[in-house]
Design an enzyme around this catalytic site. Structure first.
Site, PDB file in Angstrom:
ATOM      1  CB  CYS A  70      -0.859  -0.027   1.262  1.00 30.91           C
ATOM      2  SG  CYS A  70      -1.856   1.447   1.508  1.00 30.91           S
ATOM      3  CB  THR A  72      -1.850   5.304   1.423  1.00 29.61           C
ATOM      4  OG1 THR A  72      -2.363   5.481   0.094  1.00 29.61           O
ATOM      5  CG2 THR A  72      -2.337   6.420   2.305  1.00 29.61           C
ATOM      6  CB  CYS A 206      -2.847   4.005  -5.570  1.00 31.32           C
ATOM      7  SG  CYS A 206      -4.225   3.177  -4.728  1.00 31.32           S
ATOM      8  CB  THR A 207      -1.292  -1.574  -4.617  1.00 35.30           C
ATOM      9  OG1 THR A 207      -2.044  -1.299  -3.419  1.00 35.30           O
ATOM     10  CG2 THR A 207       0.187  -1.449  -4.312  1.00 35.30           C
TER      11      THR A 207
HETATM   12  N1  DGL Z   1      -3.845   0.572  -2.249  1.00 34.18           N
HETATM   13  C1  DGL Z   1      -3.428   1.629  -1.437  1.00 34.18           C
HETATM   14  C2  DGL Z   1      -2.275   2.425  -1.969  1.00 34.18           C
HETATM   15  O1  DGL Z   1      -1.434   1.857  -2.643  1.00 34.18           O
HETATM   16  C3  DGL Z   1      -4.442   2.350  -0.622  1.00 34.18           C
HETATM   17  C4  DGL Z   1      -5.561   3.037  -1.290  1.00 34.18           C
HETATM   18  C5  DGL Z   1      -6.472   3.646  -0.240  1.00 34.18           C
HETATM   19  O2  DGL Z   1      -6.799   2.937   0.713  1.00 34.18           O
HETATM   20  O3  DGL Z   1      -6.821   4.821  -0.383  1.00 34.18           O
HETATM   21  O4  DGL Z   1      -2.137   3.590  -1.700  1.00 34.18           O
END
Ligand code: DGL
Length: 283
Positions: A70, A72, A206-207
């Site tokens: 993630c 974030t 963002c994954t």
């Molecule tokens: N998949 C996540 C990322 O890579 C989080 C997205 C989210 O929860 O806002 O940031």
């Protein structure tokens, strides 16, 4: 023991899939904090607290290594946890567990340089500027991690981030391709307007966005290279295991999928990406 993979939701599956391909014998436990997803609009302290809770949950499941799949969580919480919480936790429990992120491998892939490298000769004339667009959550964009870390390493790469406030939530909730395509096109157009042209390369930072990478490919000029974060993370983890053979990551090929949200089959978008329905257990 096992490798833990953590995300706010289903986005980290894109990383998980590459890790499983690379380390098929290892046992994996995936944890989606869907009760609290999305993370991208939350404040820093909340993201730190939620990430710590997810990591503890995975350590309790017997994971000695947790990958924050993630951006974030990695951008906002990883350094804090590594510096202020993990050392004490290790002392208390006597375990040598560790937490790794996905941003360092992505920056290594984007710069073509090892993390330890920092540019020495600043102020040199740059013949051709390579413009890198980063699509991410607002929290990742606000951290400016890609801008700061890439600027330290490459004078000839300029990073422009485009925060996409609603996209992870839409993917998490199974929005349809047409609706998602419109939002992606809009963000690509905004980034183009800000830069004055399209980026030369892009990071889906963002994954969740990797699940709909085809929509980004369609919205960007044909052939725009996308830095592949799941691949970069798998490569980095292979190098990590060479340096740390002491990590026991299991050998039964176990796969568990846990959620803090509603257990059951994940949405149609995830089924398409995964190639089959994917069922999560209650965490
Ligand atoms: N998949 C996540 C990322 O890579 C989080 C997205 C989210 O929860 O806002 O940031």
């Amino acid at each position: 023991m096992a490798i833990g993979v953590f995300d706010s939701g289903v986005g980290g599956l894109t990383v998980h899939r590459h890790l499983v391909e690379r380390f098929p014998q290892a046992d994996f436990v995936y944890l989606a904090d869907q009760a609290n997803a999305p993370y991208g609009g939350r404040g820093g302290e909340e993201i730190v607290d939620l990430t710590r809770a997810g990591v503890i949950r995975l350590f309790d499941e017997g994971c000695d290594l947790v990958v924050l799949a993630c951006n974030t969580a990695a951008a906002v919480a990883l350094r804090r946890l590594q510096q202020t919480w993990l050392p004490g936790w290790r002392r208390e429990t006597g375990r040598k567990a560790n937490v790794l992120g996905i941003i360092v491998p992505t920056i290594e892939a984007a710069t073509g340089l090892p993390w330890e490298h920092e540019a020495e000769r600043r102020g040199e004339k740059v013949e051709k500027l390579d413009i890198l667009g980063v699509f991410s959550t607002p929290a990742t964009a606000a951290s400016r991690v890609y801008e700061i870390e890439i600027d330290k390493r490459r004078q000839d790469v300029a990073v422009f981030s485009e925060p996409c406030p609603d996209l992870a939530r839409m993917i998490e909730q199974g929005a349809g391709a047409a609706e998602l395509a419109k939002v992606v096109e809009d963000h690509v157009a905004r980034l183009k307007a800000r830069i004055g042209r399209h980026p030369d390369r892009a990071i889906l930072g963002c994954t969740h966005y990797e699940i709909i990478a085809d929509l980004f490919r369609a919205a960007l000029p044909p052939g725009t290279p996308l830095i592949h974060q799941p691949q970069a993370t798998a490569d980095a983890l292979a190098r990590y295991f060479e340096r740390h053979p002491e990590f026991d990551v299991g050998s039964d090929g176990g796969r568990r999928f846990l959620t803090t949200g509603t257990p059951g089959v994940q949405n149609a978008q995830v089924t398409t990406f995964w190639g089959a329905p994917l069922t999560f257990e209650a965490a």
